[in-house]
Structures are given as C-alpha cells and as structure tokens.
Motif scaffolding. Structure first.
Motif, PDB file in Angstrom:
ATOM      1  N   THR A   1       0.813  -1.219   0.000  1.00 50.61           N
ATOM      2  CA  THR A   1       0.000   0.000   0.000  1.00 50.61           C
ATOM      3  C   THR A   1       0.849   1.274   0.000  1.00 50.61           C
TER       4      THR A   1
ATOM      5  N   LEU B   1       2.822   4.444  -1.416  1.00 49.46           N
ATOM      6  CA  LEU B   1       2.453   5.352  -2.499  1.00 49.46           C
ATOM      7  C   LEU B   1       3.688   6.076  -3.022  1.00 49.46           C
TER       8      LEU B   1
ATOM      9  N   LYS C   1       0.629   8.463  -6.707  1.00 51.24           N
ATOM     10  CA  LYS C   1       0.422   7.278  -7.551  1.00 51.24           C
ATOM     11  C   LYS C   1       0.596   6.025  -6.705  1.00 51.24           C
ATOM     12  N   SER C   2       0.015   4.945  -7.162  1.00 52.03           N
ATOM     13  CA  SER C   2       0.163   3.651  -6.509  1.00 52.03           C
ATOM     14  C   SER C   2       1.503   3.045  -6.894  1.00 52.03           C
TER      15      SER C   2
ATOM     16  N   ASN D   1      -0.149   4.080 -11.159  1.00 48.89           N
ATOM     17  CA  ASN D   1      -1.447   4.631 -11.540  1.00 48.89           C
ATOM     18  C   ASN D   1      -1.850   5.731 -10.560  1.00 48.89           C
TER      19      ASN D   1
ATOM     20  N   GLU E   1      -3.711   7.881  -7.844  1.00 51.33           N
ATOM     21  CA  GLU E   1      -4.522   7.472  -6.702  1.00 51.33           C
ATOM     22  C   GLU E   1      -5.505   8.587  -6.353  1.00 51.33           C
TER      23      GLU E   1
ATOM     24  N   ILE F   1      -7.324  10.226  -2.082  1.00 52.53           N
ATOM     25  CA  ILE F   1      -6.417   9.850  -1.000  1.00 52.53           C
ATOM     26  C   ILE F   1      -6.224  11.048  -0.085  1.00 52.53           C
TER      27      ILE F   1
ATOM     28  N   THR G   1      -6.532  14.122  -2.688  1.00 45.54           N
ATOM     29  CA  THR G   1      -6.228  14.079  -4.123  1.00 45.54           C
ATOM     30  C   THR G   1      -7.506  14.075  -4.947  1.00 45.54           C
TER      31      THR G   1
ATOM     32  N   GLY H   1      -5.209  12.121  -9.066  1.00 43.87           N
ATOM     33  CA  GLY H   1      -4.179  11.915  -8.048  1.00 43.87           C
ATOM     34  C   GLY H   1      -3.448  13.173  -7.650  1.00 43.87           C
TER      35      GLY H   1
ATOM     36  N   GLU I   1       0.333   9.675   4.988  1.00 47.00           N
ATOM     37  CA  GLU I   1      -1.032   9.214   4.721  1.00 47.00           C
ATOM     38  C   GLU I   1      -1.443   8.313   5.855  1.00 47.00           C
TER      39      GLU I   1
ATOM     40  N   ASN J   1      -1.038   4.413   5.961  1.00 44.51           N
ATOM     41  CA  ASN J   1       0.225   3.793   5.567  1.00 44.51           C
ATOM     42  C   ASN J   1       1.373   4.322   6.407  1.00 44.51           C
TER      43      ASN J   1
END
Length: 859
Positions: free
Chosen positions: A148, A150, A174-175, A179, A181, A184, A204, A208, A231, A234
């Motif tokens: 998880t 980022l 982004k992940s 990609n 996100e 978030i 976001t 993102g 975040e 995480n």
C-alpha cells in the motif's frame, strides 16, 4: 618527525630574498607542535558498510579504520572504538564498544525487527576525539516496502516561493504500479527548523493531484523550512524542502593566503551554501563602493567559487548574487591589509611548490615559513624579504594529500597560511575478473603505480544496486581530503577524475578552505600544565560556576545530591570555574540537586551544565540530517526490483488499535522472543555502560569508590557482577527481568549491591517456544565488556520464513588479504533476488596506497 628541509639559496628565484642564520623560531614552532600533539593526539576514522539500505531485523556489516592524522597511516593511539546508531532526530538507537587491533575493527549491528523506516546514522569515534563535528558519520536507510505504499511526486519542487503570498505545493500521488490514486487523504506538517508551526490535511482529485497550502511563518528566510507529508493508513513519509525568496544563503570568503594587499592581483575563494547547509552554485557581480561593476563570476563547482580581483587603496568591494535563488543578496568582501605579507601559490610541479610571497616593497622583513601535514612539521625556512618574492619549496619527501604553508614573524605571530594539495603518482590499482552462472566468480589482484604486484588488505562487498544511496565517498578521497577540510568536497568523484581543469578546481578549493580543528594560535599558546580535561567524550557530568558577566569562579565548591540514592558528591572548580565529575553520568539530570558556593562556602553562585558528548553528537546528527532531507528510497526507482521480487513487498501492517483496560506487556518481553543476547534486552530496560566486564548504570557511584558493577541474580542465586555469567542463558529461557538502581531494591539480596541489581527469573524448565539456530558468533558477543563481531559466513542473513533466500548482500569480507604471487579467487553463491549487483573493493597497503574498485554484474 621527518627530516626538516631548510630554505637554501639554490631554491630561490628572485634577488631580494636572503637566507638567514637559524634564529631558533622554527625549533620553537616545531617544539610547540610536537607538545600539542603529544598531549592532544588527533585521529580520524573511515567506516565502510556492506551497503546503505537495510530492512528491519537485518545485520549491518561494517569495517572501521582509525588513522593517525599526522602520519596518515593506521593508528595505534587508541585501544577502543565506540560505535553508535542515531535516528534522524539525534537519539541513540544502538551502541557498542570494540577493541581496536592494529587500528581497525570488524563489526556489525543487528537491527531490531520493529525499527521504523527512515534515515539513520552510524557514528564512529575513539576516546581521543572530543569534537562532534570531527566524528565520522555514515548515513544508512532502513526500508521495508509495503503493497500500500504510495509514490508522491512534487510537481513544483524547484519553485522559489514568494513569502508575501500563500505557499502552494503541488503534488501527484500514484500507486506502486504508477497509476494515479484518487481520493487519497494526505496529512501535512510544516516545520521551521524542526519546530512544528502548522499542520493540515488535503485530498487528491481524480487524477491523483493535490495542493498543500499554508502561510509562511514570520521567521521564514532565517531558518530552514520543510513540509512532511504522510497518509494515515500507511507507514510512509515524504519530506519537501521549501525554498523562498527571503532565504539567507551562506557565503564565506577566503582571501588566498588569508590577506589582501592593495595593488596586487589576487584570488578570493568562496563557499556557497543554502539555508540547510547544502552546497549550491551561484552567479554574481563584484561591485565597488559606488556599485560600479568590477567583474562577473560564478561557482566553478557546487559550493565553491573564485573571485579574481585587484584591490585599490581606500576602496571596498562587495559580491551581489544575480542567480535566481538568493538574487539581490549582498556580501562584503574581505578588507585589504597592506602591512601583512600573503602567501600565493603559482603552481605545484613534480618537484616544487612554486610560491609567491606578496607584500609591498619597503624595509626588510624577517619571515619564517613552514610546511606541515597534520601535526607534523615537514619543512621550514627563515628568510629576509624587502618586497614581492618568489621561491620554491621542495616536496619530494611529502606524502600525497593536503599540506599547510604558513608564514610567521620573528615573534612567532602567524602572518599568512595557505592549503596546498600534493598529488603523487602513487596508486593502488585492482585487476578484477568476474563471471557468473550459478554463482559469481571473482579474481582479485593489486599492483602499484609501476605495475608491480602488491599485497594490500581489502574490504569486499557484493550487494544489490538497489541497496545503495547516491551519496558518500571513497576511502581515498575521505582520508586524504575531506577528513582534513572544514569545507568538504561534495563531488569528489568528479574533482578527482584526472582532467587538468579539475586539478585547477581542486587548487581553488584549497583557497576556499581551512583545516578542520587546526589552530596555530592554540598550538603556539599551548601549555601542557593547563590541561584540565583532554578527553571530553568520556562519561561524566561537567559545567561551569559563573559570576557576573559570565566570569568563571575558581575554587568554588560544587555539591551534587542524587535524590534517588541520597548520595552527595563534592568538587572544587579549577582556575576557569570549571568542574568535572568524570564518574558521574546521570540518566536524568532532574534526579540531581546541584549547588555552587564560593571558596568560603557562603555566597551562592549560578552554574551551567555542559551537554554530554552523546548529546552533542545528537545535535550534530540533527544538523547533518537537514542536509540529507531529500535522501530517501524512491519507490519509483525501486519499481523494477519490486516487480521482479514480489516477495520483498509485504502486506500493509495492521492499524494498531488501543485496547481498553488491556495489560501492556513490557517491551523487553517482546525482545526476549527475538534477541540472541541478554545484554541487548537489559539495555532496553535501563541503559548502561560496560567497564571491566561489569555493567555500570548511569548515576551510580561504582567507579568513584572502586566498587563492583551491578549484581546479577538468577532465580534467587547471586552470581556476582561479571557479565560473562549471562552467556549461559538464552533470552528464550527468561521469563522476567527486574532492574533496581534505588537503595531499597538494590539491597534486596545483599547490602553490597551499591552498583545496582539485575534480577532474572527463568522459565524453570519450560521448553523454548521457537527453535533457534545458535552460531558460534552469537554465543559470545561480549568479552570483558567489548563486542566480538559476528562471522558473516555463519549467519543466515535475511532468510524468509518460507526458507527462500532473498539476500541483498551476497558477500562481505572486511579483512581479505591479497598476495603478490597469484590472484585471490572468490566463488559467491547467488541468492534468489533478481537484481544487478555491485562488486565494491576498497583497500590500503603498508605504504599508505589506497584504492577503490566498483563494477556491476547482473543476476
């Protein structure tokens, strides 16, 4: 001391210089230099690790070399080495003491399983080092990828903000698969010089993207400003350095030789840093007092620049920055001093340092010149000059590295000094052959500058390229240059690439520099009888009794009451009002009541308490970390490694929830399940030092009255105070540990436990819940209080629970001896890690040749 070369007529190029009979000034300088070094010897340390990036629970493998600062060879001055790991806030995480053997140690640290991700620092020093800024520190990074995690990009990272407007930092999230996100939540905290000034939260959008907005604090510009993103679901952080149009950049100017003289073309070197202490490049204009443009100049490399100028009488000059960052800031250039000579170096050829002594024409002056390396006098001469003069200094007996040219008058007053770099054609080159199929095969040999085979001792590591950070320097560049310079060379790999232009750049760096911790004034004024305390990094509590205007009070009476033990300690201040309780090391200063009275015991005086050496180191680490804020392990750069090695990426750790009325298990009980050494467990309960094979708790009086260390009791049986008795017990066999340092608890079993009590209860026959593989190195990690290093080849390092081998360090040997007759061949098994690996070799031979080799091999 090497042979002292005196200036002769044959070495002079211009009439007007006359060799003099020796007046004894050189002998006085030499004697003071020798006396200072004998009483305050100086060492420097280089420490290498197997890599830079580690995971929790992994072992850090390291090698430390201690050099005598004067001879540049391995030192036998100190008998022990202290190693500590600090977090980026300056707190000590781990520490150990090692016995030095021939100026070096092989060592290791086993990281705790639960250690947080982030930047950490390994510090290495001997008891002879007492200046935190001279201590060797190496940055390492603790990392553990989670699914998880980022990737956070700052879209306007290089923007210089206007403090009159609101800050708006643009980020994209982004992940791990790159990609965007959306939706978030991002928390942010704004720090001004590590003090929190604002916090908030943003979210976001569908792409993102998000914006961090805040108002600038009033002190912006004088203190470093940063924003830390996180975040809430995480375990990650992202630090952003904020640059503003009000930042006060740091520019220091150095006139060549230390002095400027009107009418002579001269060089002024400068060092340029940002508010964080990082080197930066600048451009600027040289202006006179009427703002007339005299010259334009710019940095020739990051952090260093040169201003060529000819001063005219009664005129002043200043430097105005024209580059975007710091634009408009103005700095005064040094003033001219016509009556003091100044040393300039024209060039250094194979045989001589071609030197120019600048001074106005006039009456004859008696000048004493010296050349020193570290604290060793290499050359000296006395001469008479009546104007500008050129002369040569032979350097055929000098070692490569940095030497200091100094000029004195007949009263041994320092007039001028200038650093010079000496580069010898004295090299250590490695010949490497490598290949791999199911293992890496390496063949290693070494030769000198004449292609003659030699036998250096080398450090060899083979580790994943993804476990290295873009920082650091080689042993050669550190020992010969950066360990000596107050303003280090940050891009040493470029400066030492061998290009002629870089040789010139290196000489300019010498102009814009000075020796670290070296002062002629302190040396020439030194009196051995006035030394009250040489080693400031030993245990102890010290301070100063002061009267009005911060004047020290000599012969004052200082009394300390330990409220825990009700013991009283007394001391009398020295001539400067200083006091030292060398054996008293308080864990909490609040436990002590301190009073200071005059010599007659009546008048009360104020006093100040010094920071301990460990606290000084912590302050220094916090400052260093400001310069390393941008250094982290980029998930984007590691994406390829993680894509091909999915086993390295763990599920996100579960969010911890506070249980109501739940009994919290002591932290040491968790460590009992994972540690291989009881000393590590006891240290988490209460910190201690090991002296003479015994545990000494801070604040106790063990060494004051020659008493024993802490008494060790196991299952009610008194086993004495030697830590060797703990070798018979595995942490897995222990049920409970109690540590007592108060009088009531300490004397639970005996009245002789004034040094404290360690009470241990075993599981009494219960089987250990986890099977451990006991290695020879784990059985006896301490002997007489000193660490015994683990054997790399006997430790199963980073083997997963499933039995898969994903070691990122394939090989480590810190004491591999090469030979002259045939190459040393290594056969290194590959792990299952899909990665390119770096083969890194560093070595030194008996003549002081230092060499480095790096290459990449793909698995």
């Amino acid at each position: 001391m090497k042979k002292l070369y005196l200036l002769t007529i044959a070495s002079l190029l211009i009439s007007g210089i006359f060799a003099q009979e020796q007046s004894g000034v050189i002998e006085k300088i030499s004697s003071q230099l020798s006396s200072y070094y004998q009483n305050l010897p100086s060492e420097k340390i280089y420490l290498q690790t197997d890599k830079d990036v580690y995971t929790p629970g992994e072992i850090i493998w390291l090698k430390a070399l201690v050099f005598d600062r004067s001879t540049q060879k391995l030192s036998n001055l100190s008998s022990e080495l202290i190693l500590k790991i600090f977090d980026n806030k300056g707190n000590v995480i781990l520490s150990d003491y090692y016995l030095l053997e021939n100026g070096s140690i092989n060592g290791d640290f086993k990281l705790p399983e639960g250690i947080m991700r982030g930047r950490y620092y390994i510090s290495a020093y001997t008891p002879l080092q007492f200046n935190a800024e001279n201590i060797f520190t190496r940055l390492i990074y603790i990392d553990q990828p989670y699914k998880t995690d980022l990737i956070v990009d700052v879209l306007n990272e290089n923007k210089i903000f206007d403090v009159s407007q609101e800050a708006n930092i643009l980020i994209q999230v982004k992940s791990m698969d790159k990609n965007p996100e959306p939706k978030i939540r991002i928390n942010y905290v704004v720090y001004l010089d590590n003090e929190q000034v604002e916090k908030g939260r943003t979210r976001t959008d569908n792409n993102g993207n998000a914006t961090i907005e805040f108002n600038f604090p009033e002190e912006t510009g004088s203190l470093p400003l940063k924003v830390v993103l996180s975040e809430e679901k995480n375990y990650w952080e992202k630090t952003i350095i904020v640059k503003t149009n009000k930042d006060n950049l740091l520019l220091n100017f150095f006139a060549e030789g230390g002095n400027l003289i009107n009418g002579f073309p001269q060089k002024i070197g400068f060092v340029s840093k940002d508010i964080w202490g990082n080197y930066i490049s600048v451009t600027g204009d040289i202006l006179d007092s009427k703002n007339n443009l005299i010259a334009k100049c710019q940095s020739f490399t990051d952090g260093f620049g040169l201003v060529p100028i000819q001063f005219t009488e009664d005129e002043s000059y200043h430097f105005k920055i024209t580059s975007e960052y710091g634009k408009g800031l103005v700095y005064e250039l040094p003033k001219a001093q016509n009556n003091i000579p100044s040393i300039a170096v024209l060039n250094t050829d194979e045989n001589f340092i071609n030197t120019y002594l600048q001074c106005p024409a006039g009456k004859s002056q008696q000048i004493i010149l010296t050349v020193t390396s570290g604290y060793q006098l290499l050359w000296g001469g006395e001469l008479s000059i009546s104007g500008p003069s050129r002369f040569k200094i032979p350097h055929d007996n000098f070692s490569d590295g940095i030497v200091l040219l100094s000029a004195f008058n007949q009263d041994t007053m320092l007039l001028s000094q200038r650093l010079v770099h000496i580069q010898r054609n004295k090299t250590l080159d490695f010949e490497i052959e490598s290949s791999h199929r199911n293992s890496i095969e390496i063949s290693i040999s070494a030769s000198d500058e004449n292609s003659v085979k030699i036998a250096p001792d080398v450090i060899v590591s083979v580790a994943s390229v993804h476990n290295f950070l873009n920082h650091g320097q080689s042993m050669e560049h550190y020992i010969k240059y950066n360990s000596e310079l107050a303003n280090r060379i940050s891009n040493s790999e470029i400066i030492f690439s061998g290009k002629p232009s870089n040789k010139t750049a290196l000489d300019y760096i010498m102009i814009a520099n000075k020796l670290k911790g070296f002062s002629w004034n302190k040396i020439l004024d030194f009196n051995p009888s006035e030394i009250s305390r040489i080693n400031n990094n030993q245990l102890g509590l010290s301070g100063k009794v002061i009267a009005k205007y911060n004047q020290g009070v000599p012969d004052a009476k200082v009394s300390i009451l330990d409220s825990r033990t009700m013991k009283i300690y007394s001391q009398t201040t020295d001539d400067n009002g200083r006091f030292f309780f060398l054996a008293l090391n308080p864990e909490e200063i609040d436990n002590f009541t301190i009073t200071a009275t005059g010599p007659n015991g009546k008048k009360q005086y104020e006093f100040s308490i010094d920071k301990t050496f460990e606290e000084q180191l912590g302050d220094y680490i916090r400052g260093v970390d400001l310069q390393n804020t941008k250094i982290d392990v980029s998930r984007e750069n590691m994406s390829e490694l993680l894509r091909f090695n999915e086993q390295l990426v763990l599920d996100a750790p579960q969010k911890q929830v506070k249980a109501k009325r739940q009994k919290v298990e002591p932290a040491y009980k968790t460590l009992l399940k994972n540690s291989t050494n009881l000393l590590d467990v006891i240290r988490t309960i209460k910190s201690f030092q090991i002296t003479g094979g015994q545990i000494i708790f801070p604040g106790m009086i063990n060494s004051l009255n020659n008493q024993l260390g802490a008494i060790i009791v196991v299952d009610g049986q008194i086993l004495g105070s030697a830590i060797s008795v703990l070798e018979n017990y595995s942490p897995l066999d222990i049920d409970e540990i109690n540590v007592y340092t108060d009088p009531a608890g300490s004397q639970k079993y005996t009245s002789f436990a004034s040094g404290g009590l360690i009470e241990i209860f075993t599981k009494k026959g219960e089987s250990a819940p986890v099977e451990i593989i006991e290695t020879e190195s784990d059985k006896n990690l301490y002997v007489n209080g000193y660490r015994i290093p683990r054997d790399y080849n006997s430790v199963m390092n980073l083997i997963s629970e499933e039995g898969n081998n994903f070691k990122s360090t394939l090989y480590w040997n810190s004491s591999l001896s090469l030979n002259k007759t045939q190459p040393v061949k290594l056969n290194i098994p590959l792990s299952e890690l899909k990665s390119e690996f770096i083969i890194r070799i560093e070595g030194i031979d008996s003549e002081g040749r230092i060499g480095t080799y790096k290459s990449i091999i793909k698995n």
